[in-house]
Design a protein around this motif. Structure first.
Motif, PDB file in Angstrom:
ATOM      1  N   TYR A 197       0.851  -1.196   0.000  1.00  0.00           N
ATOM      2  CA  TYR A 197       0.000   0.000   0.000  1.00  0.00           C
ATOM      3  C   TYR A 197       0.888   1.248   0.000  1.00  0.00           C
ATOM      4  O   TYR A 197       1.782   1.375   0.855  1.00  0.00           O
ATOM      5  N   THR A 241      -1.096   9.374   0.502  1.00  0.00           N
ATOM      6  CA  THR A 241      -0.625   8.119   1.086  1.00  0.00           C
ATOM      7  C   THR A 241       0.432   7.441   0.212  1.00  0.00           C
ATOM      8  O   THR A 241       0.850   6.317   0.497  1.00  0.00           O
ATOM      9  N   SER A 242       0.835   8.117  -0.852  1.00  0.00           N
ATOM     10  CA  SER A 242       1.897   7.591  -1.699  1.00  0.00           C
ATOM     11  C   SER A 242       3.221   7.677  -0.942  1.00  0.00           C
ATOM     12  O   SER A 242       3.481   8.648  -0.240  1.00  0.00           O
ATOM     13  N   MET A 243       4.047   6.654  -1.047  1.00  0.00           N
ATOM     14  CA  MET A 243       5.296   6.610  -0.282  1.00  0.00           C
ATOM     15  C   MET A 243       6.458   7.158  -1.096  1.00  0.00           C
ATOM     16  O   MET A 243       6.663   6.746  -2.240  1.00  0.00           O
ATOM     17  N   ARG A 386      -8.147  -5.001  12.750  1.00  0.00           N
ATOM     18  CA  ARG A 386      -7.212  -4.816  11.632  1.00  0.00           C
ATOM     19  C   ARG A 386      -5.779  -4.644  12.154  1.00  0.00           C
ATOM     20  O   ARG A 386      -4.837  -5.208  11.587  1.00  0.00           O
ATOM     21  N   ALA A 387      -5.637  -3.877  13.227  1.00  0.00           N
ATOM     22  CA  ALA A 387      -4.303  -3.681  13.815  1.00  0.00           C
ATOM     23  C   ALA A 387      -3.722  -5.029  14.274  1.00  0.00           C
ATOM     24  O   ALA A 387      -2.522  -5.289  14.120  1.00  0.00           O
ATOM     25  N   LEU A 388      -4.584  -5.906  14.806  1.00  0.00           N
ATOM     26  CA  LEU A 388      -4.108  -7.220  15.264  1.00  0.00           C
ATOM     27  C   LEU A 388      -3.727  -8.111  14.079  1.00  0.00           C
ATOM     28  O   LEU A 388      -2.764  -8.884  14.151  1.00  0.00           O
ATOM     29  N   LYS A 390      -2.568  -7.070  11.225  1.00  0.00           N
ATOM     30  CA  LYS A 390      -1.268  -6.587  10.759  1.00  0.00           C
ATOM     31  C   LYS A 390      -0.154  -7.063  11.705  1.00  0.00           C
ATOM     32  O   LYS A 390       0.916  -7.466  11.250  1.00  0.00           O
ATOM     33  N   LEU A 439      -5.591  -5.716   4.280  1.00  0.00           N
ATOM     34  CA  LEU A 439      -5.758  -5.132   5.612  1.00  0.00           C
ATOM     35  C   LEU A 439      -4.407  -4.791   6.218  1.00  0.00           C
ATOM     36  O   LEU A 439      -4.273  -3.809   6.940  1.00  0.00           O
ATOM     37  N   ALA A 440      -3.386  -5.593   5.917  1.00  0.00           N
ATOM     38  CA  ALA A 440      -2.047  -5.354   6.463  1.00  0.00           C
ATOM     39  C   ALA A 440      -1.191  -4.489   5.534  1.00  0.00           C
ATOM     40  O   ALA A 440      -0.061  -4.144   5.878  1.00  0.00           O
ATOM     41  N   GLY A 441      -1.712  -4.156   4.351  1.00  0.00           N
ATOM     42  CA  GLY A 441      -0.997  -3.272   3.426  1.00  0.00           C
ATOM     43  C   GLY A 441       0.213  -3.915   2.760  1.00  0.00           C
ATOM     44  O   GLY A 441       1.096  -3.215   2.267  1.00  0.00           O
ATOM     45  N   TRP A 467       7.347  -3.179   1.157  1.00  0.00           N
ATOM     46  CA  TRP A 467       8.332  -2.487   0.319  1.00  0.00           C
ATOM     47  C   TRP A 467       9.375  -3.427  -0.284  1.00  0.00           C
ATOM     48  O   TRP A 467      10.320  -2.986  -0.906  1.00  0.00           O
TER      49      TRP A 467
ATOM     50  N   VAL B  49      -5.870  -2.103  22.274  1.00  0.00           N
ATOM     51  CA  VAL B  49      -5.397  -2.019  20.893  1.00  0.00           C
ATOM     52  C   VAL B  49      -5.941  -0.733  20.262  1.00  0.00           C
ATOM     53  O   VAL B  49      -7.132  -0.465  20.300  1.00  0.00           O
ATOM     54  N   GLU B  50      -5.042   0.042  19.699  1.00  0.00           N
ATOM     55  CA  GLU B  50      -5.451   1.286  19.042  1.00  0.00           C
ATOM     56  C   GLU B  50      -6.075   0.965  17.680  1.00  0.00           C
ATOM     57  O   GLU B  50      -5.536   0.155  16.927  1.00  0.00           O
ATOM     58  N   MET B  52      -6.544   1.090  13.892  1.00  0.00           N
ATOM     59  CA  MET B  52      -5.561   1.438  12.866  1.00  0.00           C
ATOM     60  C   MET B  52      -6.065   2.579  11.983  1.00  0.00           C
ATOM     61  O   MET B  52      -7.204   2.575  11.537  1.00  0.00           O
ATOM     62  N   VAL B  55      -1.756   1.799   7.462  1.00  0.00           N
ATOM     63  CA  VAL B  55      -0.931   0.593   7.521  1.00  0.00           C
ATOM     64  C   VAL B  55       0.550   0.920   7.614  1.00  0.00           C
ATOM     65  O   VAL B  55       1.333   0.149   8.146  1.00  0.00           O
ATOM     66  N   THR B  56       0.927   2.067   7.055  1.00  0.00           N
ATOM     67  CA  THR B  56       2.324   2.488   7.123  1.00  0.00           C
ATOM     68  C   THR B  56       2.434   3.612   8.134  1.00  0.00           C
ATOM     69  O   THR B  56       1.712   4.592   8.032  1.00  0.00           O
ATOM     70  N   GLN B  58       3.315   6.530   8.824  1.00  0.00           N
ATOM     71  CA  GLN B  58       3.890   7.746   8.220  1.00  0.00           C
ATOM     72  C   GLN B  58       2.901   8.887   8.376  1.00  0.00           C
ATOM     73  O   GLN B  58       1.702   8.701   8.426  1.00  0.00           O
ATOM     74  N   LEU B  60       0.953  11.923   6.870  1.00  0.00           N
ATOM     75  CA  LEU B  60       0.479  12.187   5.519  1.00  0.00           C
ATOM     76  C   LEU B  60       1.344  13.250   4.865  1.00  0.00           C
ATOM     77  O   LEU B  60       1.750  14.220   5.504  1.00  0.00           O
ATOM     78  N   PHE B  61       1.618  13.018   3.606  1.00  0.00           N
ATOM     79  CA  PHE B  61       2.400  13.975   2.837  1.00  0.00           C
ATOM     80  C   PHE B  61       1.685  15.329   2.800  1.00  0.00           C
ATOM     81  O   PHE B  61       0.483  15.388   2.569  1.00  0.00           O
TER      82      PHE B  61
END
Lengths: 485, 95
Positions: A197, A241-243, A386-388, A390, A439-441, A467, B49-50, B52, B55-56, B58, B60-61
């Motif tokens: 993602y 959200t682009s890396m 979802r956090a779990l 991941k 879900l985990a990206g 990545w 648990v927070e 989400m 997923v990354t 980061q 936000l740009f």
């Protein structure tokens, strides 16, 4: 050259560079194949004029020696990608007549690399579906056939998979929110990768569930997936959200050497009712990776079971928000109004007429789980789960696992119409092995692994570290080599 | 949890989708089935648990807060079902 459409992207690239064929010749062969493939209903918008102009331009670049890998290669474009001046409907009646005034970042990148767009491709409406049966254009059909039954090519990128498997174009774009690249690739016996993602810009791709959506290629083999993915991804300031990471040379990563790598086999992916053939192929795939020098280890991803229910909260919630823009004001369909109808009636009638049944269902489920009083119980709980999910993957990777091998789908392609009377939840179950990855990206790739008892293709999925698509592609490449691909 | 037709009608209204009275009970049944499936999530211990958000991990740009686009009225209106004198046209909103 004869049989140009049998070439891979890599094969066609090399043939173009050595002067054995031209972009114009390849494009004409593709357009003829597209024309002959009408019964598959894979292509829904004709872009032959654009393709011919792009082919001429590509030949000039090839002659000038300025030809990136994708230059002159005919591809299909999923209808979800906004293409300037070309009908873009996301397979929905609500976008009938919509011609974007702009180009999506991914399609622009492909065009900049010289790719030739031979047509727009069928899909499930707004990418919501696993069989391409929710499309306003009608079903796309799988080129594989048994017992005279017409089979689904999978979904949502069903037209993309059908078109590539039928050799009407050399590759196609897809998008994947819960498995929409990997599941159709598996159902049609080809390859599809969803990158991490944030790897591909989502700008200009009609949004379904923004925290899950990723674009990726559907191709004949792993080398082609590496070539086309590289052309599609990269940082884009227009997608927040682009890396901002450099894009590696993915093709250069395909050494076939996976010695010392550790492959995890998750026990939770062994589900009841899994066909014997799938079980066998999975074991064989595992053995092949071991024979190639990898260490194979059983792992546990304990929250796997909860991925589908979490997905069916999060994706509809995001969809209900994203699809609020289809209101009959700025673009697309507007319902005919009766005397006395105000703006609310306009919204309600427009959306009732424009959205198909599955899209309406998901927008309403999303509305419900986000509504006051239920937000915490459904939406926030799903985001915690979802956090779990991941974390399960994070733990596996932290313990030294480099990639995870699973089946791509719980069965081979089913017949079109066969699920018509089933509960919507039954259809959702086809995404059970793919949805965790969104879900985990994470990056995930489906490669063809063999046939089931009826002779239909089945796929295996490899899931990689974030990545590290290059490493993932290399493992998939090694697996493909073991299959003699 | 069972969804009644009244709730189904309310959700349809919130989603701005017209649903005929006759279709409400089937819709309510579908919601009940889907929500029943979703309810499995209650089995999971999510204490501490927070939820989400990305997923990354980061930020936000962000770009400079300056005008970088505009003067595209014709392009903006090009796909409108009804536009007049440079505006989107809609039915009367206020009496």
């Amino acid at each position: 050259m004869s049989d140009l459409m049998k070439l891979t992207l890599a094969g066609a690239r090399d043939a173009l560079r050595s002067g054995q064929t031209t972009a114009v010749e390849l494009t004409e062969a593709s357009l003829a194949a597209v024309e002959a493939s009408k019964p598959l209903n894979a292509f829904v918008h004709d872009t032959s004029d654009i393709a011919r102009a792009q082919a001429v331009a590509a030949d000039l670049r090839l002659q000038a020696g300025d030809a990136p890998d994708m230059c002159g290669l005919p591809i299909g474009m999923k209808d979800l990608f906004c293409t300037k001046g070309v009908a873009t409907q996301a397979a929905s009646a609500i976008l009938k007549g919509f011609k974007p005034e702009y180009e999506s970042t991914v399609s622009q990148k492909l065009f900049d690399a010289g790719a030739v767009m031979v047509g727009k491709l069928n899909m499930d409406e707004f990418a919501m579906g696993s069989s391409n049966e929710t499309s306003t254009y009608g079903n796309a059909v799988n080129p594989w056939k048994v017992d005279g039954r017409e089979l689904t090519p999978g979904g949502s990128s069903g037209g993309s998979a059908s078109a590539v498997a039928a050799e009407t174009c050399l590759a196609a774009t897809g998008t994947d929110t819960g498995g929409s690249i990997r599941q159709p690739a598996a159902f049609t016996g080809i390859t599809g990768i969803k990158p991490t993602y944030g790897r591909c810009s989502r700008w200009g791709i009609v949004a379904f569930a923004s925290s899950l959506d990723q674009a990726g290629p559907i191709t004949k083999d792993v080398r082609d997936a590496a070539i086309m993915l590289e052309a599609m991804c990269g940082f884009d300031p227009k997608d927040s959200t682009s890396m901002n990471l450099p894009v590696p040379n993915f093709e250069a990563a395909l050494t076939g050497d996976i010695r010392g790598k550790t492959i995890g086999i998750p026990k939770e992916y062994r589900v009841d009712g899994m066909p014997d053939a799938l079980e066998t192929l999975w074991s064989e795939g595992t053995a092949m990776l071991r024979d190639a020098g990898a260490t194979v280890r059983d792992i546990s991803l304990p929250h796997t079971k909860y991925a589908l229910p979490a997905y069916y909260v999060i994706a509809p919630a995001e969809a209900s928000s994203n699809l609020a823009r289809y209101d009959g004001v700025r673009f697309g369909h507007r319902a005919k109004l009766e005397a006395g109808d105000g703006i609310t009636e306009m919204y309600e009638k427009t959306r009732a007429e424009g959205f198909g049944a599955e899209v309406q269902r998901r927008v309403m489920v999303g509305t419900y789980v986000l509504s006051a009083g239920f937000y915490d119980a459904y939406y926030n709980r799903a985001r915690r789960v979802r956090a779990l999910i991941k974390k399960d993957f994070d733990d596996a990777f932290a313990s030294g696992v480099d990639a995870i091998l699973t089946p791509s789908t719980p069965s081979a392609a089913f017949g079109l119409g066969e699920m018509a009377d089933a509960d919507p939840v039954q259809m959702y179950l086809f995404d059970v092995f793919t949805v965790t990855v969104n879900l985990a990206g994470l990056p995930g790739i489906s490669v063809p692994a063999g046939l089931d008892s009826k002779g239909l293709p089945l796929g295996l999925q490899l899931i990689g570290r974030p990545w590290e698509e290059g490493d993932l592609l290399n493992t998939a490449f090694r697996l493909g080599k073991s299959y003699g691909l | 949890m069972s969804i009644d037709t009244q709730t189904a009608a309310r959700v349809a209204k919130l989603a701005r989708i017209k649903v005929d009275e006759a279709d409400l009970s089937a819709l309510a049944q579908e919601f009940t089935n889907i929500l029943g499936f979703i309810e499995q999530l209650n089995e999971v211990d999510v204490e501490g648990v927070e939820p989400m958000t990305s997923v990354t991990p980061q930020r936000l740009f962000r770009r400079e807060d300056v005008v970088n686009d505009g003067n595209q009225q014709a392009a903006v209106l090009a796909n409108a079902p009804d536009s007049r004198e440079g505006f989107f046209a809609v039915p009367m909103v206020v009496e």
